[in-house]
Design a protein around this motif. Structure first.
Motif, PDB file in Angstrom:
ATOM      1  N   ALA A 110       0.832  -1.207   0.000  1.00 56.36           N
ATOM      2  CA  ALA A 110       0.000   0.000   0.000  1.00 56.36           C
ATOM      3  C   ALA A 110       0.867   1.258   0.000  1.00 56.36           C
ATOM      4  N   ALA A 111       1.960   1.244   0.748  1.00 60.27           N
ATOM      5  CA  ALA A 111       2.852   2.406   0.800  1.00 60.27           C
ATOM      6  C   ALA A 111       3.494   2.663  -0.557  1.00 60.27           C
ATOM      7  N   ILE A 112       3.886   1.584  -1.251  1.00 58.32           N
ATOM      8  CA  ILE A 112       4.490   1.730  -2.580  1.00 58.32           C
ATOM      9  C   ILE A 112       3.489   2.352  -3.548  1.00 58.32           C
ATOM     10  N   VAL A 113       2.246   1.870  -3.507  1.00 59.74           N
ATOM     11  CA  VAL A 113       1.221   2.380  -4.415  1.00 59.74           C
ATOM     12  C   VAL A 113       0.859   3.827  -4.075  1.00 59.74           C
ATOM     13  N   ALA A 114       0.735   4.136  -2.793  1.00 59.14           N
ATOM     14  CA  ALA A 114       0.337   5.487  -2.373  1.00 59.14           C
ATOM     15  C   ALA A 114       1.428   6.516  -2.631  1.00 59.14           C
ATOM     16  N   ALA A 115       2.671   6.063  -2.781  1.00 64.61           N
ATOM     17  CA  ALA A 115       3.787   6.997  -2.920  1.00 64.61           C
ATOM     18  C   ALA A 115       3.686   7.843  -4.184  1.00 64.61           C
ATOM     19  N   GLY A 116       3.033   7.316  -5.233  1.00 66.84           N
ATOM     20  CA  GLY A 116       2.893   8.099  -6.466  1.00 66.84           C
ATOM     21  C   GLY A 116       2.040   9.338  -6.264  1.00 66.84           C
ATOM     22  N   PRO A 117       0.775   9.181  -5.806  1.00 65.81           N
ATOM     23  CA  PRO A 117      -0.039  10.368  -5.540  1.00 65.81           C
ATOM     24  C   PRO A 117       0.581  11.287  -4.491  1.00 65.81           C
ATOM     25  N   VAL A 118       1.217  10.705  -3.474  1.00 61.41           N
ATOM     26  CA  VAL A 118       1.854  11.537  -2.449  1.00 61.41           C
ATOM     27  C   VAL A 118       2.933  12.416  -3.070  1.00 61.41           C
ATOM     28  N   ALA A 119       3.693  11.862  -4.015  1.00 62.48           N
ATOM     29  CA  ALA A 119       4.718  12.654  -4.700  1.00 62.48           C
ATOM     30  C   ALA A 119       4.099  13.839  -5.430  1.00 62.48           C
ATOM     31  N   ASN A 120       2.934  13.623  -6.060  1.00 66.39           N
ATOM     32  CA  ASN A 120       2.252  14.734  -6.736  1.00 66.39           C
ATOM     33  C   ASN A 120       1.837  15.817  -5.754  1.00 66.39           C
ATOM     34  N   PHE A 121       1.327  15.410  -4.604  1.00 67.10           N
ATOM     35  CA  PHE A 121       0.933  16.406  -3.604  1.00 67.10           C
ATOM     36  C   PHE A 121       2.160  17.146  -3.066  1.00 67.10           C
ATOM     37  N   LEU A 122       3.280  16.454  -2.916  1.00 68.16           N
ATOM     38  CA  LEU A 122       4.492  17.111  -2.429  1.00 68.16           C
ATOM     39  C   LEU A 122       4.978  18.166  -3.420  1.00 68.16           C
ATOM     40  N   VAL A 123       4.873  17.867  -4.725  1.00 64.33           N
ATOM     41  CA  VAL A 123       5.247  18.859  -5.733  1.00 64.33           C
ATOM     42  C   VAL A 123       4.421  20.129  -5.557  1.00 64.33           C
ATOM     43  N   THR A 250      -3.477  23.607  -0.600  1.00 69.70           N
ATOM     44  CA  THR A 250      -3.675  22.337  -1.304  1.00 69.70           C
ATOM     45  C   THR A 250      -5.014  21.726  -0.913  1.00 69.70           C
ATOM     46  N   GLY A 251      -5.334  21.787   0.372  1.00 67.66           N
ATOM     47  CA  GLY A 251      -6.621  21.277   0.829  1.00 67.66           C
ATOM     48  C   GLY A 251      -7.788  22.019   0.200  1.00 67.66           C
ATOM     49  N   ALA A 252      -7.648  23.337   0.052  1.00 64.69           N
ATOM     50  CA  ALA A 252      -8.716  24.134  -0.564  1.00 64.69           C
ATOM     51  C   ALA A 252      -8.903  23.759  -2.035  1.00 64.69           C
TER      52      ALA A 252
END
Length: 377
Positions: A110-123, A250-252
């Motif tokens: 799950a962490a490996i899969v979630a890391a992609g979207p998380v990277a987008n949010f970090l950008v 980002t939340g908004a």
């Protein structure tokens, strides 16, 4: 006069938006996979036939496909859509099997899969945080200074000095909060909680409509309330506070995306407003023509959009995988491979149908169908 950024600038801008964001999304998967000891066989930017690539000393093939509308990391042992153990996987030597995706625990997968979207949010967080440090953050209180005559606010009886506390139950702290809520809801009924003279009033009204056309000829139908603030308040933001501000912004933006999706699902906004790669390419060129700040801000919005879309619980997307991992964690065993396989096939059909729809919308927005109708007529 309508202006156009030109085909070459549009293509370059699109590649500069999509290429790095896809790379960073897949890099998130790749790095977390490596952290957990999973070997990557392929790291691809784009789909289809390889046009260029190299193989590193770990055996990972880094390549570019001819269709730059996505990307993927294929981890060792990823032999079926459900990424579940198979006879072929069981036949691997133990040391090779331990480097495969299937060998990892459910939380690691799950962490490996979630890391992609998380990277987008970090950008997006980095970009928005940088903007906050350079430009400050607008924090103009949601206090009415002027009411535009004959506007929605005027017809509802709003007055100078009113402080708007919430809209349909959603808290409003600043004029920016109010604008974000109103602009995407033309013609909708809304109830405002308003502080006036020590009392709190509930003010129902119908949001007005304003049609705007930009210099590129794009027309927008926007919600408008008809109130103005006093002097805008811009608060300086330091490096320590910047991540908090970026997280809030980002939340908004995410909230607006969720609202927009909900409006389309419930029929309050037409499906024709959904855009795809062609529309993103068009706006990319327009934003690049508007200057570096506008272009980088657009990258942040698209990055949030990619992260959001990939987290939707649709099979074939990261969110679909995470949904099955959640079920696996609850049931203490994986969902049957046959069920997952059918789910992924259905998800692929949904995504292909959606791609056709947004492409049709994109071509329609460019006036293709009107042009063909004129030729036929």
């Amino acid at each position: 006069m309508t202006q156009y950024p030109g085909l070459l600038l549009t293509v370059i801008a699109f590649l500069l938006v999509i290429g790095p964001l896809i790379f960073l999304h897949e890099l998130g998967h790749y790095l977390v996979g490596r952290w957990f000891g999973v070997r990557a066989d392929v790291f691809s930017i784009g789909f289809g036939r390889e046009i260029f690539g190299i193989t590193d000393r770990r055996g990972t093939r880094w390549k570019f496909g001819w269709l730059p509308l996505g990307g993927y990391v294929r981890f060792a042992g990823d032999m079926n859509p459900a990424s579940q153990p198979s006879a072929e996987w069981l036949a691997l030597p133990p040391d090779e099997r331990n480097q495969t995706f299937q060998s990892k625990s459910v939380w690691q997968r799950a962490a490996i899969v979630a890391a992609g979207p998380v990277a987008n949010f970090l950008v997006a967080l980095v970009i928005l945080g940088g903007f906050a440090v350079v430009h400050g953050e607008p924090r103009t209180p949601a206090v009415v200074d002027q009411v535009v005559a004959q506007s929605a606010a005027d017809r509802a009886g709003l007055r100078s000095g009113d402080r708007i506390l919430s809209a349909n139950g959603r808290t409003v702290d600043t004029f920016g909060d109010l604008a974000r809520y109103v602009v995407s809801r033309p013609d909708e009924q809304v109830a405002l909680d308003v502080a006036r003279g020590g009392a709190t009033l509930n003010v129902p009204l119908e949001i007005g409509v304003r049609i705007e056309r930009d210099r590129f000829g794009n027309e927008y139908r926007l919600g408008v309330l008809g109130v103005r603030s006093a002097q805008p308040v811009i608060v300086p933001v330091g490096l320590i506070e910047a991540p908090v501000v970026a997280f809030r912004q980002t939340g908004a933006i995410l909230q607006m995306m969720v609202d927009g999706l909900g409006q389309i699902i419930t029929g309050r906004r037409p499906v024709s407003e959904m855009g795809g790669p062609l529309r993103i390419a068009q706006i990319s060129g327009e934003q690049m023509a508007g200057g570096l700040t506008a272009f980088v801000g657009f990258i942040a919005i698209i990055s949030i959009n990619l992260g959001f879309i990939n987290l939707l619980p649709v099979p074939m997307l990261d969110g679909g995988h995470l949904f099955f991992y959640a079920l696996e964690a609850i049931r203490r065993r994986p969902v049957e491979a046959r069920v997952q396989e059918w789910a992924y096939r259905s998800g692929l059909l949904v995504l292909l149908s959606l791609m056709l729809l947004v492409t049709f919308n994109d071509l329609s927005s460019f006036g293709l169908w009107r042009g063909l109708a004129g030729l036929i007529g």
